[in-house]
Design a protein around this motif. Structure first.
Motif, short mmCIF file in Angstrom:
data_model
loop_
_atom_site.label_atom_id
_atom_site.label_comp_id
_atom_site.label_asym_id
_atom_site.label_seq_id
_atom_site.Cartn_x
_atom_site.Cartn_y
_atom_site.Cartn_z
N ARG A 44 0.84 -1.10 0.03
CA ARG A 44 -0.04 -0.15 0.14
C ARG A 44 0.80 1.28 -0.09
NH1 ARG A 44 -5.07 0.11 3.52
NH2 ARG A 44 -3.85 -1.09 4.87
N VAL A 45 0.93 2.13 -1.17
CA VAL A 45 1.45 3.15 -1.09
C VAL A 45 0.73 4.49 -0.48
CG1 VAL A 45 2.84 4.57 -2.91
CG2 VAL A 45 2.32 2.24 -3.40
N ILE A 46 -0.60 4.49 -0.62
CA ILE A 46 -1.17 5.41 -0.17
C ILE A 46 -2.31 4.72 0.61
CG2 ILE A 46 -3.27 7.09 -0.48
CD1 ILE A 46 -1.00 8.63 -2.47
N GLY A 54 2.83 13.63 0.00
CA GLY A 54 3.48 14.01 -1.41
C GLY A 54 2.85 13.52 -2.57
N MET A 55 3.16 14.02 -3.82
CA MET A 55 2.55 13.67 -4.96
C MET A 55 3.63 12.65 -5.62
SD MET A 55 1.40 16.01 -7.80
CE MET A 55 0.88 15.37 -9.78
N TYR A 56 2.97 11.44 -6.23
CA TYR A 56 3.71 10.36 -6.99
C TYR A 56 3.72 10.40 -8.20
CZ TYR A 56 3.91 8.45 -2.12
OH TYR A 56 3.98 8.20 -0.60
N PHE A 57 4.75 10.31 -9.05
CA PHE A 57 4.87 10.21 -10.45
C PHE A 57 5.31 8.76 -10.71
CE2 PHE A 57 4.04 14.46 -11.84
CZ PHE A 57 4.37 15.14 -10.66
N GLY A 77 4.29 6.91 -16.39
CA GLY A 77 3.75 8.36 -16.88
C GLY A 77 2.42 8.93 -16.25
N SER A 78 2.01 8.18 -15.50
CA SER A 78 0.65 8.58 -14.75
C SER A 78 1.28 9.20 -13.15
CB SER A 78 -0.18 7.67 -14.34
OG SER A 78 -0.78 7.13 -15.75
N PHE A 79 0.24 9.96 -12.79
CA PHE A 79 0.80 10.44 -11.37
C PHE A 79 -0.44 10.08 -10.33
CE2 PHE A 79 -0.90 14.28 -13.46
CZ PHE A 79 -1.83 14.69 -12.77
N PHE A 80 -0.21 10.44 -9.04
CA PHE A 80 -1.40 9.93 -7.94
C PHE A 80 -0.89 10.89 -6.83
CE2 PHE A 80 0.64 6.81 -5.68
CZ PHE A 80 1.52 6.21 -6.60
N GLY A 81 -2.05 11.00 -6.00
CA GLY A 81 -1.66 11.74 -4.62
C GLY A 81 -1.65 13.32 -4.73
N GLU A 82 -2.49 13.68 -5.72
CA GLU A 82 -2.19 15.10 -6.06
C GLU A 82 -3.50 15.63 -5.38
OE1 GLU A 82 -3.55 12.99 -7.95
OE2 GLU A 82 -5.23 13.71 -8.95
N MET A 83 -4.60 14.92 -5.09
CA MET A 83 -5.73 15.52 -4.56
C MET A 83 -5.57 16.05 -2.85
SD MET A 83 -8.80 12.92 -5.68
CE MET A 83 -9.07 12.72 -7.64
N ALA A 84 -4.98 15.25 -2.17
CA ALA A 84 -5.02 15.62 -0.72
C ALA A 84 -3.86 16.85 -0.85
CB ALA A 84 -4.23 14.41 0.00
N LEU A 85 -2.97 16.85 -1.76
CA LEU A 85 -1.98 18.17 -1.62
C LEU A 85 -2.69 19.39 -1.95
CD1 LEU A 85 1.42 16.89 -2.95
CD2 LEU A 85 0.36 16.71 -0.48
N LEU A 106 7.19 14.24 -5.28
CA LEU A 106 7.31 15.31 -4.66
C LEU A 106 6.78 15.60 -3.24
CD1 LEU A 106 8.53 17.90 -6.05
CD2 LEU A 106 6.26 18.53 -7.28
N GLU A 107 7.48 15.92 -2.40
CA GLU A 107 6.98 16.30 -1.00
C GLU A 107 6.04 17.26 -1.03
OE1 GLU A 107 10.37 15.83 1.40
OE2 GLU A 107 10.39 13.35 1.12
#
Ligand code: CMP
Length: 139
Positions: A44-46, A54-57, A77-85, A106-107
């Motif tokens: 589990r990454v998130i 952080g945001m994950y690429f 090529g995708s990213f995730f974890g942007e929403m909470a940031l 990207l922390e």
């Protein structure tokens, strides 16, 4: 700039075309800010409900976002974890590695500083978050 460095930048842009729109100095800054991270299949990454760190690429491998009905798969090529940031709120879903994965993280603090200097990039990330949210409510 040395050859090694140039190759790294070239690879970054090939994998994440969105970075082509930032200037060379900022691409270089990104390379310094990114924290490499790996995950194994099943890890589990998130975790839903956590604060956003952080945001994950995704540089390689694939993850699954555990949404209520069927999970959404994201690959290199995708990213995730942007929403909470973006929201300053909590993680909206669990994200599980389905392969051996390599991420560039990207922390939160770096995200905030970098995105405030690059409004176009922030807008692109924010548009994606909106699209995803819209997809989630209509499911
Ligand atoms: P965050 O809420 O920080 O952590 C969970 C992440 O899952 C979320 O950010 C998004 O990056 C991602 N996510 C949520 N919904 C979707 C979706 N419909 N498609 C792809 N990714 C999603």
């Amino acid at each position: 700039r040395n050859r090694q460095h140039q190759l790294e930048m070239q690879q970054l842009i090939e994998t994440f075309p969105m970075f082509a729109q930032v200037d060379e100095n900022s691409q270089e800054e990104l390379l310094l800010l990114f924290r490499p991270k790996v995950a194994s299949p099943g890890e589990r990454v998130i975790r839903v409900g956590d604060r956003g760190d952080g945001m994950y690429f995704i540089s390689s491998g694939a993850v699954e976002v555990q949404l209520e009905d069927d999970p959404v798969r994201l690959k290199a090529g995708s990213f995730f974890g942007e929403m909470a940031l973006l929201s300053g709120g909590r993680r909206t879903a669990d994200v599980i590695a389905v392969d051996f994965c390599q991420f560039l993280v990207l922390e939160r603090r770096d995200f905030n500083v970098f995105m405030s200097k690059h409004p176009a990039l922030r807008a692109a990330v924010s548009d994606m978050a909106k699209e995803r949210k819209a997809m989630n409510v209509s499911r």
